[in-house]
Write a protein that holds these residues in place. Structure first.
Motif, mmCIF file in Angstrom:
data_model
loop_
_atom_site.group_PDB
_atom_site.id
_atom_site.type_symbol
_atom_site.label_atom_id
_atom_site.label_comp_id
_atom_site.label_asym_id
_atom_site.label_seq_id
_atom_site.Cartn_x
_atom_site.Cartn_y
_atom_site.Cartn_z
ATOM 1 N N VAL A 171 1.581 -2.754 -7.832
ATOM 2 C CA VAL A 171 2.341 -1.545 -7.512
ATOM 3 C C VAL A 171 1.595 -0.777 -6.422
ATOM 4 C CG1 VAL A 171 3.398 0.560 -8.404
ATOM 5 C CG2 VAL A 171 3.118 -1.426 -9.914
ATOM 6 N N PHE A 172 2.316 -0.428 -5.358
ATOM 7 C CA PHE A 172 1.741 0.377 -4.287
ATOM 8 C C PHE A 172 1.953 1.843 -4.622
ATOM 9 C CE2 PHE A 172 1.929 2.389 -0.023
ATOM 10 C CZ PHE A 172 0.691 1.997 0.457
ATOM 11 N N LEU A 173 0.857 2.601 -4.683
ATOM 12 C CA LEU A 173 0.913 4.027 -4.993
ATOM 13 C C LEU A 173 0.617 4.808 -3.719
ATOM 14 C CD1 LEU A 173 -1.199 4.005 -8.301
ATOM 15 C CD2 LEU A 173 1.281 3.796 -8.062
ATOM 16 N N VAL A 193 -2.423 9.341 0.902
ATOM 17 C CA VAL A 193 -3.193 8.637 -0.124
ATOM 18 C C VAL A 193 -2.525 7.290 -0.365
ATOM 19 C CG1 VAL A 193 -4.006 8.670 -2.512
ATOM 20 C CG2 VAL A 193 -3.887 10.800 -1.209
ATOM 21 N N MET A 194 -3.326 6.223 -0.344
ATOM 22 C CA MET A 194 -2.785 4.879 -0.568
ATOM 23 C C MET A 194 -3.667 4.137 -1.553
ATOM 24 S SD MET A 194 -1.712 3.911 3.343
ATOM 25 C CE MET A 194 -3.014 4.954 3.991
ATOM 26 N N MET A 195 -3.047 3.625 -2.601
ATOM 27 C CA MET A 195 -3.740 2.830 -3.601
ATOM 28 C C MET A 195 -2.880 1.624 -3.957
ATOM 29 S SD MET A 195 -5.219 5.729 -6.234
ATOM 30 C CE MET A 195 -6.232 7.093 -5.652
ATOM 31 N N GLY A 239 7.542 4.385 7.584
ATOM 32 C CA GLY A 239 7.341 5.010 6.287
ATOM 33 C C GLY A 239 6.565 4.143 5.308
ATOM 34 N N VAL A 240 6.795 4.371 4.011
ATOM 35 C CA VAL A 240 6.040 3.673 2.983
ATOM 36 C C VAL A 240 6.336 2.178 2.993
ATOM 37 C CG1 VAL A 240 7.767 4.024 1.168
ATOM 38 C CG2 VAL A 240 5.365 3.754 0.547
ATOM 39 N N GLU A 241 7.542 1.797 3.392
ATOM 40 C CA GLU A 241 7.886 0.377 3.447
ATOM 41 C C GLU A 241 7.004 -0.366 4.449
ATOM 42 O OE1 GLU A 241 10.078 2.784 3.584
ATOM 43 O OE2 GLU A 241 11.273 2.541 1.750
ATOM 44 N N GLN A 242 6.739 0.259 5.603
ATOM 45 C CA GLN A 242 5.866 -0.368 6.588
ATOM 46 C C GLN A 242 4.429 -0.407 6.093
ATOM 47 O OE1 GLN A 242 6.810 -1.934 9.478
ATOM 48 N NE2 GLN A 242 4.680 -2.616 9.425
ATOM 49 N N ARG A 243 3.982 0.645 5.383
ATOM 50 C CA ARG A 243 2.630 0.634 4.841
ATOM 51 C C ARG A 243 2.467 -0.516 3.848
ATOM 52 N NH1 ARG A 243 3.560 4.163 7.849
ATOM 53 N NH2 ARG A 243 3.201 2.375 9.179
ATOM 54 N N ILE A 244 3.505 -0.790 3.068
ATOM 55 C CA ILE A 244 3.459 -1.886 2.100
ATOM 56 C C ILE A 244 3.294 -3.218 2.825
ATOM 57 C CG2 ILE A 244 4.838 -3.172 0.425
ATOM 58 C CD1 ILE A 244 5.992 -0.509 -0.505
ATOM 59 N N LYS A 245 4.046 -3.407 3.907
ATOM 60 C CA LYS A 245 3.935 -4.650 4.673
ATOM 61 C C LYS A 245 2.542 -4.787 5.271
ATOM 62 C CE LYS A 245 8.848 -4.880 5.905
ATOM 63 N NZ LYS A 245 9.840 -4.833 7.018
ATOM 64 N N ASP A 246 2.004 -3.672 5.808
ATOM 65 C CA ASP A 246 0.668 -3.711 6.402
ATOM 66 C C ASP A 246 -0.388 -4.106 5.373
ATOM 67 O OD1 ASP A 246 1.633 -2.975 8.879
ATOM 68 O OD2 ASP A 246 1.237 -0.835 8.603
ATOM 69 N N VAL A 247 -0.358 -3.453 4.220
ATOM 70 C CA VAL A 247 -1.362 -3.711 3.175
ATOM 71 C C VAL A 247 -1.216 -5.115 2.614
ATOM 72 C CG1 VAL A 247 -2.148 -3.018 0.875
ATOM 73 C CG2 VAL A 247 -1.626 -1.273 2.595
ATOM 74 N N SER A 248 0.015 -5.540 2.385
ATOM 75 C CA SER A 248 0.253 -6.861 1.824
ATOM 76 C C SER A 248 -0.246 -7.959 2.768
ATOM 77 C CB SER A 248 1.752 -7.039 1.558
ATOM 78 O OG SER A 248 2.023 -8.293 0.982
ATOM 79 N N ASN A 249 0.043 -7.815 4.043
ATOM 80 C CA ASN A 249 -0.409 -8.796 5.022
ATOM 81 C C ASN A 249 -1.919 -8.750 5.195
ATOM 82 O OD1 ASN A 249 -0.099 -10.663 7.375
ATOM 83 N ND2 ASN A 249 -0.817 -8.860 8.493
ATOM 84 N N MET A 250 -2.488 -7.561 5.142
ATOM 85 C CA MET A 250 -3.919 -7.382 5.359
ATOM 86 C C MET A 250 -4.741 -8.009 4.229
ATOM 87 S SD MET A 250 -5.900 -3.783 5.990
ATOM 88 C CE MET A 250 -5.292 -3.072 4.447
ATOM 89 N N LEU A 251 -4.317 -7.791 2.978
ATOM 90 C CA LEU A 251 -5.099 -8.235 1.821
ATOM 91 C C LEU A 251 -4.626 -9.561 1.239
ATOM 92 C CD1 LEU A 251 -5.521 -4.817 -0.035
ATOM 93 C CD2 LEU A 251 -7.031 -5.884 1.667
ATOM 94 N N GLY A 252 -3.485 -10.062 1.692
ATOM 95 C CA GLY A 252 -2.991 -11.331 1.174
ATOM 96 C C GLY A 252 -2.464 -11.234 -0.236
ATOM 97 N N VAL A 253 -1.985 -10.056 -0.626
ATOM 98 C CA VAL A 253 -1.501 -9.824 -1.987
ATOM 99 C C VAL A 253 -0.049 -9.365 -1.929
ATOM 100 C CG1 VAL A 253 -1.775 -8.404 -4.055
ATOM 101 C CG2 VAL A 253 -3.794 -9.228 -2.841
ATOM 102 N N PRO A 254 0.860 -10.009 -2.666
ATOM 103 C CA PRO A 254 2.249 -9.533 -2.700
ATOM 104 C C PRO A 254 2.343 -8.217 -3.459
ATOM 105 C CG PRO A 254 1.944 -11.262 -4.311
ATOM 106 C CD PRO A 254 0.656 -11.168 -3.548
ATOM 107 N N ILE A 255 3.264 -7.366 -3.063
ATOM 108 C CA ILE A 255 3.459 -6.068 -3.712
ATOM 109 C C ILE A 255 4.860 -6.048 -4.314
ATOM 110 C CG2 ILE A 255 3.578 -3.574 -3.368
ATOM 111 C CD1 ILE A 255 1.512 -3.897 -1.150
ATOM 112 N N ASP A 256 4.935 -5.854 -5.613
ATOM 113 C CA ASP A 256 6.204 -5.964 -6.337
ATOM 114 C C ASP A 256 7.055 -4.703 -6.228
ATOM 115 O OD1 ASP A 256 5.558 -8.560 -7.324
ATOM 116 O OD2 ASP A 256 4.244 -7.619 -8.808
ATOM 117 N N CYS A 257 6.425 -3.532 -6.183
ATOM 118 C CA CYS A 257 7.186 -2.280 -6.175
ATOM 119 C C CYS A 257 6.289 -1.156 -5.686
ATOM 120 C CB CYS A 257 7.736 -1.958 -7.575
ATOM 121 S SG CYS A 257 6.505 -2.110 -8.899
ATOM 122 N N TYR A 258 6.879 0.013 -5.485
ATOM 123 C CA TYR A 258 6.088 1.145 -5.020
ATOM 124 C C TYR A 258 6.492 2.421 -5.753
ATOM 125 C CZ TYR A 258 10.035 2.955 -2.257
ATOM 126 O OH TYR A 258 11.251 3.474 -1.870
#
Length: 393
Positions: A132-134, A146-148, A186-205
């Protein structure tokens, strides 16, 4: 009794043939052979069906219990039918690992024949593990301040939370500013950035605006928190004024928000983004402990109202019910572990200064320990960590 039956038949002028005798017990025979009569039944039969007042109350109470039990069972069954876990997302391989694939594989790791997608990297999601992306926005509601990233293992009842500094370097193909917090989408782009950066899929936010944080702390009556350092900061542009001494104090919503946003003093001293994320983690743990405390269970309606007014999420009601049903078994004191991604904040990339470059080995260790939802450890080849062009330090 047979003579009485015959006499009454003769008196009425009707000759009736006596029915053949059957070999039955008395309690079956007597009701069948009782003649029609307007005479009152013997006293013994008249009082047999009467109930005492106490018995009537007890039987009525029993019926109520039965009805309530049926309602509870039906409600529970209905809730169980509604509750469902979120869909586990699959992550396309990082760009540096993507090549031309033969036949069935699509660009998103799926297949064209409708079968279950096969990840070419050999990564398989663990059952019951969700990411979960917070995010929390600034006062204007435009920047993800804040991003967690949270990983919840519903089987083991453990939660790993990593904080991602807002100035983390992202290798963007588009946009001039490489800091993670900036850029469109917005938050959707941050999710893509973090997911691609860390190699971890994100299920929801789950995204919370800053006013929601203030409202929640005030609704809980404030929180006790240890302020880690002297804070002396003023920002007239944001109408933000932070003035606290080190030590434990009781914070209301506004004060907790100020402590969470502090990075440096007016003279430049204080701590960096890493120090701020560590403070935010500690605040989050303190807040979750108070939310989950027994004396706040009865305030669920207020939590729901605050959530509806201040939180944006792509979770459905059924999915939120699922997480709520699982979280009742979670102990925040022992089941939650937090960390901040390590790195250095003096990177320069495409002319932008003070980018936070992640330390590869340290980041890999934390990701595998706290937020890896796969059945094997990730490697640096599974990630896409950007490097600075030079450093100001």
């Amino acid at each position: 009794m047979e003579e009485r039956y015959i006499n009454m038949s003769q008196q009425s002028g009707v000759h009736r043939r006596e029915p053949p005798r059957r070999h039955t017990d008395d309690w079956e025979e007597k009701p069948r052979r009782r003649p029609p009569s307007r005479q009152a039944a013997p006293p013994r039969r008249q009082t047999r069906g009467r109930r005492s007042p106490v018995a009537a109350v007890l039987i009525g109470f029993y019926k109520v219990l039965v009805v309530v039990s049926v309602i509870i069972v039906a409600t529970y069954a209905g809730v169980q039918l509604m509750v469902r876990p979120p869909e586990q997302q699959q992550l396309p391989p990082p760009p540096q690992n993507m090549g031309t694939s033969s036949g069935a594989s699509g660009s998103n790791g799926g297949t064209t024949d409708g079968t279950k997608p096969v990840d070419p990297t050999g990564l398989t999601r663990r059952e019951g593990v969700y990411t979960v992306f917070l995010a929390a926005t600034d006062k204007a509601g435009t920047l993800t301040d804040v991003m967690m990233l949270l990983c919840y293992d519903t089987k083991e009842q453990t939660v790993g939370v990593i904080s991602i500094p807002r100035d983390t370097l992202v290798a963007r193909e588009k946009g001039k500013n490489p800091h993670l917090v900036y850029g469109g989408g917005g938050v959707e782009q941050r999710i893509k950035d973090v997911s691609n950066m860390l190699g971890v899929p994100i299920d929801c936010y789950v995204k919370v605006n800053i006013e929601g944080f203030v409202t929640l702390v005030d609704y809980l009556g404030g929180i006790d928190f240890y302020i880690p350092c002297y804070m002396d900061y003023d920002d007239p542009y944001q109408d933000l004024h932070i003035h606290y001494t080190e030590g434990t104090r009781h914070l209301n919503g506004q004060q907790a928000m100020e402590v969470a946003r502090f990075r440096k003093n007016n003279d430049g001293s204080g701590y960096t983004d890493v120090g701020r994320t560590q403070t935010q983690q500690a605040l989050l743990v303190a807040l979750s402990k108070k939310v989950l405390s027994w004396n706040n269970i009865t305030r669920i309606n207020g939590f729901v109202e605050i959530f509806n007014d201040n939180v944006d999420t792509d979770l459905s009601l059924n999915e939120m019910l699922y997480f709520a049903s699982q979280a009742v078994n979670l102990d925040p004191s022992s089941g939650v572990e937090t960390a901040t991604l390590p790195g250095r904040g003096d990177g320069v990339y495409h002319g932008s200064r003070y980018c936070y470059e992640l330390d590869p080995e340290g980041t890999l260790d934390i990701v595998n320990r706290l937020i890896n939802p796969y059945n094997r450890d990730l490697t640096l080849k599974d990630m896409n960590l950007a490097k600075a062009e030079q450093y100001t330090g």
